[in-house]
Enzyme design. Structure first.
Site, PDB file in Angstrom:
ATOM      1  N   SER A  68       0.796  -1.224   0.000  1.00 21.13           N
ATOM      2  CA  SER A  68       0.000   0.000   0.000  1.00 21.13           C
ATOM      3  C   SER A  68       0.835   1.284   0.000  1.00 21.13           C
ATOM      4  O   SER A  68       1.633   1.503  -0.894  1.00 21.13           O
ATOM      5  CB  SER A  68      -0.936  -0.073   1.207  1.00 21.13           C
ATOM      6  OG  SER A  68      -1.789   1.017   1.259  1.00 21.13           O
ATOM      7  N   ASP A 284      -3.176   6.226  -3.070  1.00 17.00           N
ATOM      8  CA  ASP A 284      -1.984   5.672  -2.411  1.00 17.00           C
ATOM      9  C   ASP A 284      -1.386   4.583  -3.304  1.00 17.00           C
ATOM     10  O   ASP A 284      -1.844   4.383  -4.435  1.00 17.00           O
ATOM     11  CB  ASP A 284      -2.308   5.161  -0.995  1.00 17.00           C
ATOM     12  CG  ASP A 284      -3.160   3.910  -1.010  1.00 17.00           C
ATOM     13  OD1 ASP A 284      -3.834   3.669  -2.031  1.00 17.00           O
ATOM     14  OD2 ASP A 284      -3.147   3.160  -0.028  1.00 17.00           O
ATOM     15  N   GLU A 378     -12.432   6.219   6.448  1.00 17.25           N
ATOM     16  CA  GLU A 378     -11.422   6.606   7.414  1.00 17.25           C
ATOM     17  C   GLU A 378     -10.933   7.984   6.978  1.00 17.25           C
ATOM     18  O   GLU A 378     -10.945   8.305   5.781  1.00 17.25           O
ATOM     19  CB  GLU A 378     -10.257   5.620   7.415  1.00 17.25           C
ATOM     20  CG  GLU A 378     -10.635   4.276   8.007  1.00 17.25           C
ATOM     21  CD  GLU A 378      -9.432   3.353   8.141  1.00 17.25           C
ATOM     22  OE1 GLU A 378      -9.038   3.082   9.290  1.00 17.25           O
ATOM     23  OE2 GLU A 378      -8.892   2.907   7.128  1.00 17.25           O
ATOM     24  N   THR A 507       0.164  -1.739  12.003  1.00 19.74           N
ATOM     25  CA  THR A 507       1.000  -2.024  10.838  1.00 19.74           C
ATOM     26  C   THR A 507       2.475  -1.699  11.043  1.00 19.74           C
ATOM     27  O   THR A 507       3.304  -2.058  10.227  1.00 19.74           O
ATOM     28  CB  THR A 507       0.526  -1.214   9.615  1.00 19.74           C
ATOM     29  OG1 THR A 507       0.711   0.170   9.897  1.00 19.74           O
ATOM     30  CG2 THR A 507      -0.927  -1.473   9.281  1.00 19.74           C
TER      31      THR A 507
HETATM   32  C1  16G Z   1      -4.201  -0.402   7.220  1.00 22.01           C
HETATM   33  C2  16G Z   1      -5.685  -0.412   7.051  1.00 22.01           C
HETATM   34  C3  16G Z   1      -6.233   0.991   7.144  1.00 22.01           C
HETATM   35  C4  16G Z   1      -5.807   1.609   8.453  1.00 22.01           C
HETATM   36  C5  16G Z   1      -4.324   1.511   8.650  1.00 22.01           C
HETATM   37  C6  16G Z   1      -3.964   1.888  10.052  1.00 22.01           C
HETATM   38  C7  16G Z   1      -7.003  -1.867   5.661  1.00 22.01           C
HETATM   39  C8  16G Z   1      -7.237  -2.363   4.276  1.00 22.01           C
HETATM   40  N1  16G Z   1      -6.051  -0.965   5.767  1.00 22.01           N
HETATM   41  O1  16G Z   1      -3.586   0.302   6.183  1.00 22.01           O
HETATM   42  O2  16G Z   1      -7.618   0.914   7.073  1.00 22.01           O
HETATM   43  O3  16G Z   1      -6.183   2.944   8.519  1.00 22.01           O
HETATM   44  O4  16G Z   1      -3.911   0.174   8.452  1.00 22.01           O
HETATM   45  O5  16G Z   1      -2.620   1.668  10.284  1.00 22.01           O
HETATM   46  O6  16G Z   1      -7.644  -2.285   6.608  1.00 22.01           O
HETATM   47  P1  16G Z   1      -2.021   1.733  11.728  1.00 22.01           P
HETATM   48  O7  16G Z   1      -2.695   0.674  12.564  1.00 22.01           O
HETATM   49  O8  16G Z   1      -0.571   1.503  11.510  1.00 22.01           O
HETATM   50  O9  16G Z   1      -2.302   3.105  12.247  1.00 22.01           O
HETATM   51 MG    MG Z   2      -3.718   1.252   0.341  1.00 20.93          MG
END
Ligand code: 16G
Ligand code: MG
Length: 550
Positions: A68, A284, A378, A507
């Site tokens: 992504s 993105d 979001e 993430t």
């Molecule tokens: C991922 C999620 C997105 C979320 C982000 C938060 C999906 C397809 N994508 O990219 O929705 O806003 O994680 O990231 O679910 P973080 O937990 O690192 O803040």
């Molecule tokens: Mg993406």
């Protein structure tokens, strides 16, 4: 019940050994880390996708290889369930377990236990469709995935290099082929034709929008945007920029939706192109997010993020349901996360039901399914609009009593086609926004004036162990570490219009801090002071607080 093809599994698994020093986790975005360490994970995901398909009676499962908005050296993989939605929760845990089996033998043993526990009938067929984004690590990872698909005896279909939303679309289209819910032709062309045909009907007779600059983040969105531009022709002139998909390190670098949202700035590459009064948008790296922006008369940058898109779109759908005489049968609701700007939450909740859920599309998607029409976005620009099966039925059976009702009804039907209802889709959302702007004859500035965003700041804190951070109330409050939320509450009370929350990232190995306040300097100060509290709490050396802007 046939048995696991142990020999083929073992010989192929041996080609993709797990690095012994790493632990993998299927998180919000699937498995995501450096592309160079994902080989074994890809192989195992191929096997798992085959088993998921068998479990679901041979329905096609999707696999998307992408990281992504992350930097180019990263990569990742996520599974897509038969209706084009995210993988069922329980299987995320299975995916993690299988990915971490230390050896080939341990992996095959874990598989047998898993097949037994879930009563998977191995004699069922298995089908998997997969795609990847433009990252250089993609081809090798896809080949590991293909070994996994082969090892479990599943049938694989390579959808090539395409966007995440196209892959989700394909999964749904393949699984609904020949049924009354047929979603569309199961090809990239089918996707483009569906969106374009609906868009053309929706804007017929409206003055054409000015040419629209689309920042493709130097990612796979560039490919689909070019095709979309061709099929839209003069209906909407697209100017794709940041389309350098083969230039090393260009992906998501100082461009794209995530850059714009987090830095609250125009991508520098657009500075010479975007004129005062003109609007543009950014995708993105895998084109499932969309952020709009414009320069005002004095060339000041203004961002129109996921919250602004939700406000624009929800009002439009409500207007149409009223005009079609369906106001009492089709109710619109909104789903947001804690990141939604306080200005948007206030504006929307004065008009419609609003629900707040934890970060991550799966949470938003499921909550949106509970409404007749669920608008979920979001703030980062990921979102879509879901029409429930009942409201789709209502739309197809409703007898309009006036020509005006009939026109509104047709618009609603075409909206269901222009919107990718499987997942957030930057390009489909862009068309949706352009439809609403054309109908309302809004400029970017008029759209922006629906409500005023509160100044806000997002900061990330690198901590020793983010797993000690646990939240409740849709991530708006911390329950652990104990006592920290009380300190946060005390601090935030001193800020006019202050709101803040702290959550561990799903993430990245960091903790995120969000803060907003009536005044910009106060939002910044609050964010940094909370970040300081978070860091101190984890026992770090206060002199070396590694706090940085996200
Ligand atoms: C991922 C999620 C997105 C979320 C982000 C938060 C999906 C397809 N994508 O990219 O929705 O806003 O994680 O990231 O679910 P973080 O937990 O690192 O803040
Ligand atoms: Mg993406």
């Amino acid at each position: 019940m046939s048995a696991l093809p142990v020999d083929s599994l073992k010989s192929l698994a041996d080609l993709h050994p797990k690095p012994s020093h790493l632990t993998f986790q299927y998180g919000t975005a699937g498995f995501r880390t450096l592309g160079s360490v994902l080989d074994s994970v890809m192989f195992r995901v191929g096997v798992l996708a085959g088993l998921r398909s068998k479990k679901l009676d041979g329905k096609t499962i999707g696999v998307m290889v992408t990281a992504s908005h992350n930097p180019e050296p990263d990569n990742g993989v996520k599974l897509v369930d038969p209706r084009g939605e995210m993988l069922e929760n329980a299987w995320e845990v299975h995916a993690t377990t299988l990915a971490n089996a230390p050896t080939t033998d341990a992996f095959v043993e874990a598989l047998s236990a898993f097949v037994k526990a879930l009563k998977i009938d191995l004699s069922k067929p298995a089908r998997v469709v997969y795609a990847r984004d433009t990252r250089p690590s993609g081809p090798a990872l896809v080949s590991a995935l293909e070994d996994g698909i082969k090892a479990i005896g599943a049938e694989g279909r390579d959808a090539g290099v395409t966007t995440t939303p196209v892959l989700h679309y394909l999964v749904r289209a393949i699984n609904t082929k020949g049924t009354p819910e047929e979603y569309g032709e199961d090809s990239e062309e089918g996707y483009l034709n569906k969106l374009t045909a609906a868009f053309k009907k929706l804007v017929a007779g409206k003055p054409a929008s000015p040419p629209l600059i689309v920042d493709c983040a130097n990612g796979v969105g560039a490919k689909i945007a070019a095709k979309l531009s061709e099929s839209l022709g003069d209906t909407l002139r697209l100017i794709p920029v940041n389309t350098a998909t083969t230039t090393p390190e260009a992906l998501n670098n100082s461009c794209g939706a995530d850059y714009v949202k987090t830095s609250q700035k125009l991508p520098p590459s657009l500075a010479s192109q975007l004129k005062a009064g003109q609007r543009a948008c950014s995708l993105d790296g895998d084109a499932d997010r969309l952020i709009y922006y414009y320069l005002d008369d004095r060339s000041k940058f203004h961002m129109l993020d996921g919250d602004k898109i939700a406000a624009l779109v929800a009002a439009f759908v409500v207007d149409l349901t009223k005009a079609a005489g369906l106001e009492s049968q089709i109710k619109v609701g909104i789903v947001q996360t804690a990141y939604a700007n306080g200005g948007s939450t206030k504006y929307l909740s004065e008009r419609l039901p609003v629900k707040c859920v934890p970060t991550g599309v799966k949470h938003l998607h499921h909550a949106a399914e509970k409404y007749d029409v669920g608008v979920y976005f979001e703030a980062n620009g990921h979102g879509t609009v879901l029409f429930s099966p009942e409201s789709l039925k209502t739309l197809s059976s409703h007898q309009p009593s006036t020509p005006a009702q009939s026109t509104a009804l047709n618009y609603l039907v075409q909206l269901t086609n222009v919107i990718n209802q499987t997942v957030g889709d930057g390009l489909s959302d862009m068309l949706l926004v352009e439809v609403v702007l054309a109908h309302k004859a809004y400029s970017g500035e008029e759209w922006d004036s629906l409500y005023v965003d509160l100044p806000n700041r997002l900061v990330k804190v690198v901590v020793a162990n983010r797993n000690i951070f646990k939240t409740e109330d849709a991530e708006r409050r911390l329950v652990s570490p104990p006592g920290l939320q009380t300190k946060i509450d005390e601090l935030v009370r001193r800020y006019n219009g202050g709101r803040t929350f702290v959550r561990p990232s799903g993430t990245e190995d960091v903790v995120r801090v969000y803060a907003e306040a009536i005044v910009r300097s106060q939002a910044d100060e609050l964010a940094f002071r909370i970040a300081g509290l978070v860091y101190d709490e984890t026992g770090g050396d206060p002199a070396r607080r590694p706090v940085e802007f996200l």
